[in-house]
Design an enzyme around this catalytic site. Structure first.
Site, short mmCIF file in Angstrom:
data_model
loop_
_atom_site.label_atom_id
_atom_site.label_comp_id
_atom_site.label_asym_id
_atom_site.label_seq_id
_atom_site.Cartn_x
_atom_site.Cartn_y
_atom_site.Cartn_z
N GLY A 279 42.65 38.36 45.95
CA GLY A 279 43.14 37.10 46.58
C GLY A 279 42.69 35.85 45.69
O GLY A 279 42.24 35.72 44.59
N GLY B 207 41.57 42.04 46.60
CA GLY B 207 42.38 42.15 47.32
C GLY B 207 43.59 43.25 46.94
O GLY B 207 44.04 43.66 47.82
N GLU C 229 32.80 41.60 42.79
CA GLU C 229 32.56 40.36 43.77
C GLU C 229 31.11 39.96 43.52
O GLU C 229 31.16 38.78 43.64
CB GLU C 229 32.95 40.93 45.19
#
Length: 350
Positions: free
Chosen positions: A67, A116, A139
């Site tokens: 993302g 994403g 992440e």
């Protein structure tokens, strides 16, 4: 292809073809792209002329690197919380749509697939890996957490490999992806155009993929499975690190490298990821996505997400100053709070 159109959704032959079209941004997703993908999937489900869906990334570097994290942190810092949450809400609902899609959904993955990008590929029926395939859920290195359905998918990988990937953010190449089940087929990169054309022409999906499939070769991670399963089955992040240190002391370079890498990650993020994988094993997909929306609704209240994005994405000094900066200082109640119900603000399941 016109780069002013960020995602191209078109019918070709029997296929609905989605092309993520931000090659300069490594095809990073934004809200408009997610909404357009959902609209196309809804239309194609009702269209009998469309018998399969394919998704691909423009350019050679990436399928989709995730993302648009920079924009999302800017929104949160500027107090535009609802705008950021609108993206994650729509993205997670798209992930559910893909997971439950009634027609074959084939991701043609060449290059980087992270964050994403994993969400719009891994949950489909078929994941085709080209030679430049490179997967990661990195992440924990930016103070975030493995989302887009990782809560469901990672606990279902072989042994403790899902916990390993969640807590380390390590990158996975094609042979390991096939071994782990992240990819369903390996295909030579120069064979992808012909495969795409065969699928557009209406060739039976499984038959076309089997004919195009190539041997990805040996999976390097296989040699470390015993260490991974032994260490990452411990009952806390601290206990996992202790087991890795013990394995390193007995001569495992892999364990030493893994422990050193984990100690550079956000302690809070690793604890969140640990809880996700532990809890996710008993959740269905929709429940897992609700859990992720609970976490993401609170991630902007802390420090580490902003600091991780600053260090890795904005300033690129790769020197994040985590708060707290050690595993033993993480407050268990703070971790638990991320998983609590949002009441009327829970993720809606269509």
């Amino acid at each position: 292809m016109d780069e002013s159109v960020e995602v191209v959704c078109e019918k070709q032959g029997e296929a609905g073809l989605i092309t993520l079209n931000r090659p300069k941004a490594l095809n990073a997703l934004n809200l408009a792209m997610v909404c357009e993908m959902r609209r196309a999937l809804d239309a194609w489900e009702r269209d009998p002329a469309v018998t399969r869906v394919m998704v691909q990334g423009a350019g050679e570097k990436a399928f989709c690197a995730g993302g648009d994290i920079r924009q999302l942190t800017e929104d949160l810092k500027a107090g535009r919380r609802e705008e950021a949450l609108a993206f994650w809400r729509e993205e997670y609902q798209l992930n559910i749509r893909i997971k439950r899609y009634p027609k074959p959904y084939i991701a043609l993955i060449e290059g980087i697939v992270m964050g994403g990008g994993v969400g719009v590929s891994l949950h489909g029926s078929h994941r085709v890996a080209g030679e430049r395939y490179l997967f990661a859920m990195p992440e924990v290195g930016i103070g975030f957490f493995p989302d887009v359905g990782a809560t469901y998918a990672l606990p279902r990988l072989p042994g403790q490999t899902g916990m390993y990937l969640a807590l380390t953010g390590e990158r996975v190449k094609r042979a390991d992806a096939v071994m782990l089940g992240l990819a369903t087929h390996a295909v030579a990169s120069d064979a992808i155009p012909a495969l795409r054309e065969a699928l557009i022409a209406g060739a039976p999906v499984d038959e076309a993929l089997s004919q195009a499939a190539a041997d990805p070769g040996p999976a390097p991670l296989e040699a470390h499975r015993a260490v991974i399963d032994s260490c990452f089955s411990a009952d806390s992040v601290a206990a996992i690190l202790q087991r890795l240190d013990e394995a390193a002391a007995k001569g495992s370079d892999f364990a030493a490298k893994t422990a050193a890498g984990m100690r550079t990650k956000s302690p809070i993020s690793m604890n969140l990821a640990f809880e996700q994988v532990r809890r996710g094993a008993s959740l269905d997909f929709e429940e897992a996505m609700k859990v992720e929306f609970r976490i993401v609704s609170r991630i902007g209240d802390g420090h580490d997400f902003y600091e991780g994005v600053r260090a890795v994405i904005i300033d690129k000094d790769n020197q994040p100053r985590w708060q707290p900066d050690s595993i033993d200082q993480v407050d268990g109640a703070a971790i638990e709070h991320h998983f609590a119900s949002l009441g009327p603000h829970e993720l809606e399941i269509a």
